[in-house]
Design a protein around this motif. Structure first.
Motif, PDB file in Angstrom:
ATOM      1  N   THR A   1     -81.777 -31.767 -34.492  1.00 40.16           N
ATOM      2  CA  THR A   1     -80.275 -31.714 -34.028  1.00 40.16           C
ATOM      3  C   THR A   1     -79.717 -33.174 -34.773  1.00 40.16           C
ATOM      4  OG1 THR A   1     -78.879 -31.702 -32.176  1.00 40.16           O
ATOM      5  CG2 THR A   1     -80.752 -33.070 -31.870  1.00 40.16           C
TER       6      THR A   1
ATOM      7  N   TRP B   1     -73.434 -33.577 -34.601  1.00 39.08           N
ATOM      8  CA  TRP B   1     -73.275 -32.128 -33.912  1.00 39.08           C
ATOM      9  C   TRP B   1     -73.125 -32.109 -32.738  1.00 39.08           C
ATOM     10  CZ3 TRP B   1     -74.547 -29.116 -30.216  1.00 39.08           C
ATOM     11  CH2 TRP B   1     -74.339 -27.535 -30.226  1.00 39.08           C
TER      12      TRP B   1
ATOM     13  N   ARG C   1     -69.322 -31.452 -30.906  1.00 33.86           N
ATOM     14  CA  ARG C   1     -69.122 -30.245 -29.913  1.00 33.86           C
ATOM     15  C   ARG C   1     -69.058 -30.575 -28.538  1.00 33.86           C
ATOM     16  NH1 ARG C   1     -70.470 -25.034 -33.114  1.00 33.86           N
ATOM     17  NH2 ARG C   1     -70.876 -25.967 -35.218  1.00 33.86           N
TER      18      ARG C   1
ATOM     19  N   CYS D   1     -73.007 -26.426 -11.193  1.00 37.71           N
ATOM     20  CA  CYS D   1     -71.903 -27.478 -11.714  1.00 37.71           C
ATOM     21  C   CYS D   1     -70.835 -27.723 -10.582  1.00 37.71           C
ATOM     22  CB  CYS D   1     -71.322 -27.112 -12.987  1.00 37.71           C
ATOM     23  SG  CYS D   1     -72.495 -26.928 -14.413  1.00 37.71           S
TER      24      CYS D   1
ATOM     25  N   ARG E   1     -82.411 -26.551 -28.113  1.00 33.86           N
ATOM     26  CA  ARG E   1     -81.509 -27.518 -28.262  1.00 33.86           C
ATOM     27  C   ARG E   1     -80.186 -27.177 -27.992  1.00 33.86           C
ATOM     28  NH1 ARG E   1     -80.459 -26.972 -34.992  1.00 33.86           N
ATOM     29  NH2 ARG E   1     -79.875 -24.766 -34.859  1.00 33.86           N
TER      30      ARG E   1
ATOM     31  N   GLY F   1     -73.455 -20.363 -24.332  1.00 33.66           N
ATOM     32  CA  GLY F   1     -72.523 -21.285 -24.471  1.00 33.66           C
ATOM     33  C   GLY F   1     -70.963 -21.020 -24.814  1.00 33.66           C
ATOM     34  N   GLN F   2     -70.930 -20.114 -25.743  1.00 36.64           N
ATOM     35  CA  GLN F   2     -69.448 -20.019 -25.992  1.00 36.64           C
ATOM     36  C   GLN F   2     -68.690 -19.140 -24.958  1.00 36.64           C
ATOM     37  OE1 GLN F   2     -68.602 -18.500 -29.789  1.00 36.64           O
ATOM     38  NE2 GLN F   2     -69.738 -20.359 -30.994  1.00 36.64           N
TER      39      GLN F   2
ATOM     40  N   HIS G   1     -65.540 -32.118 -13.408  1.00 42.67           N
ATOM     41  CA  HIS G   1     -66.835 -31.705 -13.843  1.00 42.67           C
ATOM     42  C   HIS G   1     -66.859 -32.052 -15.208  1.00 42.67           C
ATOM     43  CE1 HIS G   1     -70.906 -30.479 -14.774  1.00 42.67           C
ATOM     44  NE2 HIS G   1     -70.233 -29.407 -14.806  1.00 42.67           N
TER      45      HIS G   1
ATOM     46  N   ASN H   1     -68.219 -30.586 -20.773  1.00 41.42           N
ATOM     47  CA  ASN H   1     -67.986 -30.651 -22.340  1.00 41.42           C
ATOM     48  C   ASN H   1     -66.676 -31.540 -22.323  1.00 41.42           C
ATOM     49  OD1 ASN H   1     -67.261 -30.335 -24.897  1.00 41.42           O
ATOM     50  ND2 ASN H   1     -68.627 -28.556 -24.961  1.00 41.42           N
TER      51      ASN H   1
ATOM     52  N   ILE I   1     -63.623 -29.535 -23.132  1.00 36.25           N
ATOM     53  CA  ILE I   1     -62.899 -28.750 -22.036  1.00 36.25           C
ATOM     54  C   ILE I   1     -62.301 -29.547 -21.184  1.00 36.25           C
ATOM     55  CG2 ILE I   1     -63.430 -27.518 -19.960  1.00 36.25           C
ATOM     56  CD1 ILE I   1     -66.112 -26.495 -20.867  1.00 36.25           C
TER      57      ILE I   1
ATOM     58  N   ASN J   1     -73.971 -33.817 -19.230  1.00 37.33           N
ATOM     59  CA  ASN J   1     -73.710 -32.985 -18.259  1.00 37.33           C
ATOM     60  C   ASN J   1     -74.794 -33.165 -17.038  1.00 37.33           C
ATOM     61  OD1 ASN J   1     -73.304 -31.022 -16.272  1.00 37.33           O
ATOM     62  ND2 ASN J   1     -72.829 -29.693 -18.070  1.00 37.33           N
TER      63      ASN J   1
END
Ligand code: UT7
Length: 335
Positions: free
Chosen positions: A29, A33, A37, A114, A155, A227-228, A262, A265, A268, A292
Motif C-alpha cells: 500500500t 492511495w 481514497r 459504526c 489492505r 467498499g464501493q 461518524h 471516510n 463521505i 475509522n
C-alpha cells in the motif's frame, strides 16, 4: 418530561501512532492511495497487553465523569457500544462497572458497529426522558488492530481502521428545549454481509471449525467490506437521516452549527458537507489522525470539537452515522 444533556465528554487513544508509511512496510500500500481514497494520514494501534477495548473505554469514561462534575457513584446506568469486545461474553459494560468500581447499576452492551454510539446515545436518552435514570455513562470503544489482516490481502480494510475510545455522560435536563432533541435509528439487514466479520459465530463457523480446518487461506475471521457498495449506501443514508432529524424538529440545514459525522471516510464527510452547504468549520473531521474507529469515532470527534471550543451553549450539533448492518442514525442536539 425531561431531556437528556451531554454534561461530560472524554476520549482516549493509544500513544502508538501508525502512519501510512509504516503500513506500506508490511503490505503493498502507499500513503498516496490511502490519503486520496480515505483522507487518513495515521491511526493508533494499541500495544498488546497494554490496552483493551474495556481499558480504553474506562480511561475515556474517567475523563467524561470528571468533566460532568459528578462522582462515579452518581452513574445510574452504563451503555457500552463496540464491535470488538474483550470477551465473546460477557460484554464490556460489566467490565467497566467493575473496573470503575461503580455500584451494581445495570450495564448494557450495544452491537451496532459504526452506528453504535448513536444507538447507545439513543437508548440512554430514552431512559433519561422516561425519568428512569438521571446520569448515564455512554461509551464507544474499539480495538481493531489485533483483528485485522495486516497483509496485502487485507489492505482494503486494514488501512482504514484504528483503535480508541470516547465517552459521554448524559444527564437529566429539565429544560426540554435543550439537550438531545431527538434521535433517529434505522437498519437494513438485507446487506448484513457486505460489511461483516462472520467467524467465530455460532451460525456458520465456530472456533472449533476454524481449528479443525486449519486453513491458512481462511479469511472468515477478518472483517470483510464491499467498499464501493458501502460507500454508495453511506452517502445516501447519511443525508436521509440528517434530514429526517432536522425535519422532526422543524429545522433546516442552515440551522446546523456543527455536524459531527461518524469518521468513515473523509470523502463521505466532504460529500455530505457539500450537499448540506456547510462551511469547513461546520463539519468536524479527525479521521486524518485516527482512521475509522467505528463506535468510538463520534465520541472522540465530539470531545475534540468540544475541547477546541467549537461547541458553544445554544449550538445545534448534529451527529450522524452509517455502518455495518447496515445500520444508520442521527442525533439532533441543542447544546
Ligand atoms: O465505517 C463504516 C462505513 N464504511 C465506509 O463507509 C467505507 C466505505 N468505502 C470506502 O471508503 C472505500 O470503498 C474504500 C476506501 C474502502 C476503498 O476505496 P475504493 O475507491 O472503493 O477502492 P477499491 O476497493 O475499489 O479498490 C481500488 C483499487 C483496487 O485495485 P485494482 O483492482 O483497481 O487494481 C484495490 O486492489 O485499489 C486497490 N487497493 C489498494 N491499493 C493500495 C485496495 N486497497 C488498497 C490499499 N493500498 N490499501
Amino acid at each position: 418530561m425531561y431531556n437528556s444533556k451531554i454534561t461530560g465528554l472524554g476520549y482516549y487513544v493509544p500513544d502508538n501512532v501508525v502512519s501510512n508509511d509504516d503500513l506500506s512496510k508490511i503490505m503493498d500500500t502507499n500513503d498516496e492511495w490511502i490519503q486520496e481514497r480515505t483522507g487518513i494520514k495515521e491511526r493508533r494501534h494499541v500495544v498488546p497487553e497494554q490496552d483493551t477495548t474495556t481499558s480504553m473505554g474506562v480511561k475515556a469514561a474517567k475523563v467524561a465523569i470528571e468533566r460532568a462534575g459528578i462522582d462515579k457513584d452518581d452513574i445510574d446506568f452504563i451503555v457500552f457500544a463496540t464491535l470488538s469486545p474483550d470477551y465473546y461474553f460477557p460484554g464490556p459494560g460489566v467490565l467497566v462497572q467493575r473496573d470503575l468500581g461503580i455500584k451494581t447499576v445495570g450495564a448494557l452492551d450495544v452491537r451496532n458497529q459504526c452506528s453504535g454510539f448513536v444507538y447507545a446515545l439513543s437508548v440512554a436518552d430514552q431512559y433519561i426522558k422516561s425519568g428512569m435514570y438521571k446520569n448515564i455513562l455512554v461509551i464507544g470503544s474499539e480495538l481493531h488492530s489485533r483483528g485485522l489482516d495486516m497483509t496485502t490481502r487485507g489492505r482494503a480494510v486494514s488501512v482504514i481502521f484504528g483503535d480508541g475510545a470516547g465517552a459521554a455522560v448524559l444527564s437529566r435536563e429539565e429544560d426540554t428545549t435543550k439537550g438531545v432533541l431527538s434521535t433517529h435509528l434505522h437498519s437494513e439487514g438485507q446487506h448484513a454481509e457486505e460489511l461483516s466479520l462472520i467467524a467465530p459465530g455460532m451460525g456458520k463457523r465456530w472456533v472449533t471449525d476454524i481449528l479443525e480446518e486449519n486453513d491458512p487461506q481462511d479469511e472468515s475471521y477478518y472483517p470483510h467490506m464491499n467498499g464501493q457498495f458501502v460507500f454508495k449506501n453511506a452517502v445516501v443514508r447519511f443525508s436521509e437521516v440528517i434530514l429526517e432529524g432536522l425535519k422532526a424538529n422543524n429545522l433546516q440545514p442552515t440551522d446546523i452549527d456543527l455536524l459531527v459525522p461518524h469518521q468513515a471516510n473523509l470523502r463521505i464527510s466532504q460529500f455530505i458537507q457539500k450537499q448540506f452547504g456547510l462551511a469547513d468549520d461546520q463539519v468536524f473531521n479527525n479521521i486524518m489522525k485516527y482512521g475509522n474507529t467505528t463506535a468510538a469515532s463520534i465520541p472522540i470527534a465530539l470531545t475534540e470539537a468540544w475541547e477546541a471550543g467549537k461547541i458553544k451553549s445554544g449550538d445545534l450539533v448534529v451527529l450522524a452515522a452509517f455502518g455495518s448492518g447496515f445500520t444508520w442514525g442521527s442525533a439532533i442536539i441543542k447544546w
